[in-house]
Scaffold this motif. Structure first.
Motif, PDB file in Angstrom:
ATOM      1  N   MET A  78       0.848  -1.196   0.000  1.00 13.84           N
ATOM      2  CA  MET A  78       0.000   0.000   0.000  1.00 13.84           C
ATOM      3  C   MET A  78       0.883   1.245   0.000  1.00 13.84           C
ATOM      4  O   MET A  78       1.863   1.324   0.740  1.00 13.84           O
ATOM      5  CB  MET A  78      -0.923  -0.017   1.218  1.00 13.84           C
ATOM      6  CG  MET A  78      -2.101  -0.971   1.014  1.00 13.84           C
ATOM      7  SD  MET A  78      -3.377  -0.812   2.289  1.00 13.84           S
ATOM      8  CE  MET A  78      -2.602  -1.705   3.626  1.00 13.84           C
ATOM      9  N   ASN A 124       0.766   9.539  11.356  1.00  9.54           N
ATOM     10  CA  ASN A 124       1.072   8.177  11.816  1.00  9.54           C
ATOM     11  C   ASN A 124       1.547   7.296  10.669  1.00  9.54           C
ATOM     12  O   ASN A 124       1.168   6.139  10.534  1.00  9.54           O
ATOM     13  CB  ASN A 124      -0.139   7.540  12.505  1.00  9.54           C
ATOM     14  CG  ASN A 124      -0.661   8.415  13.627  1.00  9.54           C
ATOM     15  OD1 ASN A 124      -1.594   9.186  13.432  1.00  9.54           O
ATOM     16  ND2 ASN A 124      -0.028   8.336  14.778  1.00  9.54           N
ATOM     17  N   GLY A 125       2.391   7.886   9.815  1.00  4.08           N
ATOM     18  CA  GLY A 125       3.075   7.086   8.799  1.00  4.08           C
ATOM     19  C   GLY A 125       2.295   6.811   7.527  1.00  4.08           C
ATOM     20  O   GLY A 125       2.766   6.081   6.661  1.00  4.08           O
ATOM     21  N   VAL A 126       1.102   7.399   7.404  1.00 10.29           N
ATOM     22  CA  VAL A 126       0.276   7.161   6.215  1.00 10.29           C
ATOM     23  C   VAL A 126       0.429   8.347   5.254  1.00 10.29           C
ATOM     24  O   VAL A 126       0.207   9.488   5.634  1.00 10.29           O
ATOM     25  CB  VAL A 126      -1.217   7.025   6.594  1.00 10.29           C
ATOM     26  CG1 VAL A 126      -2.064   6.771   5.346  1.00 10.29           C
ATOM     27  CG2 VAL A 126      -1.417   5.940   7.631  1.00 10.29           C
TER      28      VAL A 126
ATOM     29  N   ILE B  10      -9.874   0.598   5.948  1.00  8.24           N
ATOM     30  CA  ILE B  10      -8.415   0.648   5.879  1.00  8.24           C
ATOM     31  C   ILE B  10      -7.943   0.697   7.312  1.00  8.24           C
ATOM     32  O   ILE B  10      -8.409   1.551   8.077  1.00  8.24           O
ATOM     33  CB  ILE B  10      -7.965   1.964   5.217  1.00  8.24           C
ATOM     34  CG1 ILE B  10      -8.476   2.045   3.801  1.00  8.24           C
ATOM     35  CG2 ILE B  10      -6.447   2.115   5.268  1.00  8.24           C
ATOM     36  CD1 ILE B  10      -7.895   0.990   2.945  1.00  8.24           C
ATOM     37  N   VAL B  12      -4.900   1.296  10.066  1.00  2.21           N
ATOM     38  CA  VAL B  12      -3.615   1.979  10.279  1.00  2.21           C
ATOM     39  C   VAL B  12      -3.104   1.548  11.642  1.00  2.21           C
ATOM     40  O   VAL B  12      -3.801   1.708  12.651  1.00  2.21           O
ATOM     41  CB  VAL B  12      -3.816   3.514  10.251  1.00  2.21           C
ATOM     42  CG1 VAL B  12      -2.520   4.239  10.573  1.00  2.21           C
ATOM     43  CG2 VAL B  12      -4.386   3.967   8.909  1.00  2.21           C
ATOM     44  N   VAL B  14      -0.914   2.017  14.874  1.00  4.31           N
ATOM     45  CA  VAL B  14      -0.335   3.179  15.571  1.00  4.31           C
ATOM     46  C   VAL B  14       0.223   2.741  16.933  1.00  4.31           C
ATOM     47  O   VAL B  14      -0.206   1.729  17.496  1.00  4.31           O
ATOM     48  CB  VAL B  14      -1.386   4.305  15.782  1.00  4.31           C
ATOM     49  CG1 VAL B  14      -1.939   4.781  14.451  1.00  4.31           C
ATOM     50  CG2 VAL B  14      -2.519   3.862  16.702  1.00  4.31           C
ATOM     51  N   GLU B  76       4.749   2.893  12.307  1.00  2.46           N
ATOM     52  CA  GLU B  76       3.344   3.205  12.073  1.00  2.46           C
ATOM     53  C   GLU B  76       3.061   3.323  10.572  1.00  2.46           C
ATOM     54  O   GLU B  76       3.935   3.691   9.799  1.00  2.46           O
ATOM     55  CB  GLU B  76       2.986   4.528  12.751  1.00  2.46           C
ATOM     56  CG  GLU B  76       3.067   4.482  14.281  1.00  2.46           C
ATOM     57  CD  GLU B  76       2.576   5.773  14.894  1.00  2.46           C
ATOM     58  OE1 GLU B  76       1.845   5.718  15.898  1.00  2.46           O
ATOM     59  OE2 GLU B  76       2.922   6.850  14.372  1.00  2.46           O
ATOM     60  N   GLY B  77       1.809   3.042  10.202  1.00  7.20           N
ATOM     61  CA  GLY B  77       1.418   3.205   8.797  1.00  7.20           C
ATOM     62  C   GLY B  77       0.262   2.282   8.459  1.00  7.20           C
ATOM     63  O   GLY B  77      -0.301   1.609   9.324  1.00  7.20           O
ATOM     64  N   MET B  78      -0.064   2.231   7.170  1.00  4.75           N
ATOM     65  CA  MET B  78      -1.183   1.392   6.744  1.00  4.75           C
ATOM     66  C   MET B  78      -0.852  -0.071   6.997  1.00  4.75           C
ATOM     67  O   MET B  78       0.252  -0.529   6.706  1.00  4.75           O
ATOM     68  CB  MET B  78      -1.487   1.632   5.269  1.00  4.75           C
ATOM     69  CG  MET B  78      -2.235   2.945   5.069  1.00  4.75           C
ATOM     70  SD  MET B  78      -2.881   3.146   3.379  1.00  4.75           S
ATOM     71  CE  MET B  78      -1.376   3.636   2.529  1.00  4.75           C
ATOM     72  N   HIS B  79      -1.828  -0.807   7.532  1.00  4.69           N
ATOM     73  CA  HIS B  79      -1.592  -2.197   7.909  1.00  4.69           C
ATOM     74  C   HIS B  79      -2.344  -3.172   7.016  1.00  4.69           C
ATOM     75  O   HIS B  79      -1.777  -4.125   6.536  1.00  4.69           O
ATOM     76  CB  HIS B  79      -1.977  -2.402   9.376  1.00  4.69           C
ATOM     77  CG  HIS B  79      -1.753  -3.797   9.858  1.00  4.69           C
ATOM     78  ND1 HIS B  79      -2.769  -4.730   9.937  1.00  4.69           N
ATOM     79  CD2 HIS B  79      -0.626  -4.427  10.249  1.00  4.69           C
ATOM     80  CE1 HIS B  79      -2.258  -5.881  10.368  1.00  4.69           C
ATOM     81  NE2 HIS B  79      -0.971  -5.724  10.573  1.00  4.69           N
ATOM     82  N   HIS B  80      -3.623  -2.948   6.808  1.00  5.60           N
ATOM     83  CA  HIS B  80      -4.349  -3.824   5.885  1.00  5.60           C
ATOM     84  C   HIS B  80      -5.524  -3.112   5.229  1.00  5.60           C
ATOM     85  O   HIS B  80      -5.956  -2.047   5.660  1.00  5.60           O
ATOM     86  CB  HIS B  80      -4.803  -5.129   6.558  1.00  5.60           C
ATOM     87  CG  HIS B  80      -5.843  -4.977   7.623  1.00  5.60           C
ATOM     88  ND1 HIS B  80      -5.557  -4.942   8.966  1.00  5.60           N
ATOM     89  CD2 HIS B  80      -7.187  -4.873   7.550  1.00  5.60           C
ATOM     90  CE1 HIS B  80      -6.674  -4.828   9.661  1.00  5.60           C
ATOM     91  NE2 HIS B  80      -7.682  -4.783   8.830  1.00  5.60           N
ATOM     92  N   LEU B  81      -5.980  -3.746   4.151  1.00  6.77           N
ATOM     93  CA  LEU B  81      -7.096  -3.259   3.346  1.00  6.77           C
ATOM     94  C   LEU B  81      -8.196  -4.306   3.436  1.00  6.77           C
ATOM     95  O   LEU B  81      -7.949  -5.476   3.125  1.00  6.77           O
ATOM     96  CB  LEU B  81      -6.625  -3.118   1.895  1.00  6.77           C
ATOM     97  CG  LEU B  81      -7.695  -3.013   0.795  1.00  6.77           C
ATOM     98  CD1 LEU B  81      -8.516  -1.742   0.974  1.00  6.77           C
ATOM     99  CD2 LEU B  81      -7.016  -3.008  -0.589  1.00  6.77           C
ATOM    100  N   VAL B 126       0.180  -6.462  -0.131  1.00  6.19           N
ATOM    101  CA  VAL B 126      -0.920  -5.871   0.647  1.00  6.19           C
ATOM    102  C   VAL B 126      -1.570  -6.956   1.503  1.00  6.19           C
ATOM    103  O   VAL B 126      -2.009  -7.973   0.983  1.00  6.19           O
ATOM    104  CB  VAL B 126      -1.992  -5.263  -0.287  1.00  6.19           C
ATOM    105  CG1 VAL B 126      -3.120  -4.646   0.537  1.00  6.19           C
ATOM    106  CG2 VAL B 126      -1.368  -4.244  -1.228  1.00  6.19           C
TER     107      VAL B 126
END
Lengths: 135, 135
Positions: A78, A124-126, B10, B12, B14, B76-81, B126
């Motif tokens: 992503m 937060n990193g997005v 989505i 995220v 943190v 930190e950031g997007m983790h899953h969709l 992803v």
């Protein structure tokens, strides 16, 4: 209060769109709208409609672009989350007032839309993209 | 053809939900529905409605969980969709037939929904979650 409309899209950076179609189109069964060259972003993008939003596969087309370097460093996955708002200029003014770090201080004007990125350091990193669709 | 409904959420990851509320709720202005402890996933989750979908902030609550290790390694950031489908069992059968690597071979049954994760090795990096909402 600036109105938040929806998740406009989720972008996934990939090495090669043709190969990536195997999972997203053929296996998962997302509906491919079209594939488009986006020279201004040094990329090629595949657009899939999913409900009111989209999943986009993004392939860098120039080896020195920021996207290509991101892909080289982090691998496929992503890349950003795009949130559609009603008034992007108002949103950017509000974010600046709150000391949010912006990549684009003013909206980029593209056909049919205005857009700006917010820096991941503030989110937060997005990597968050903001869109305003121009009717 | 298994029907794809929408981007359900989505997620995220943190370090701390309270701190993360600053950007997502106070600066960006997303509407916070509620914050919930999810002991089965060793996490605490903040739910924000965005159009027909959600942005979820996920904070690990146990230091040895997979999520905590992911956060430690990647930050930190997007983790899953999460993509919502009409028939998750049919989807998993289809994905297995196409040699897609699944984390959950059969759906996990939770109140109000069935869910399963697809392995990032099959999805261009992803972590894809599938949901079926049970009416």
């Amino acid at each position: 209060m600036i109105k938040i409309k929806k998740i406009n899209h989720i972008a996934v950076v990939v090495n090669d769109i043709e190969s990536a179609l195997k999972f997203w189109r053929d296996d998962l069964g997302l509906s491919l709208d079209h594939i488009e060259d986006v020279p201004s972003q040094a990329s090629r993008v595949a657009f899939f409609s999913v409900g009111e939003g989209e999943v986009e596969l993004v392939e860098p087309t120039e080896p020195d672009s920021g996207l290509a370097k991101y892909l080289e460093k982090r691998g496929e996955g992503m890349h950003h989350l795009c949130i559609e708002v009603v008034d992007i200029e108002g949103m950017l003014i509000k974010l600046r007032a709150k000391d949010v770090k912006l990549i684009n201080e003013t909206p980029l004007e593209l056909p049919g839309r205005r857009m700006a990125f917010i820096h991941p350091k503030s989110t937060n990193g997005v990597l968050v993209e903001l869109y305003e669709i121009i009717e």
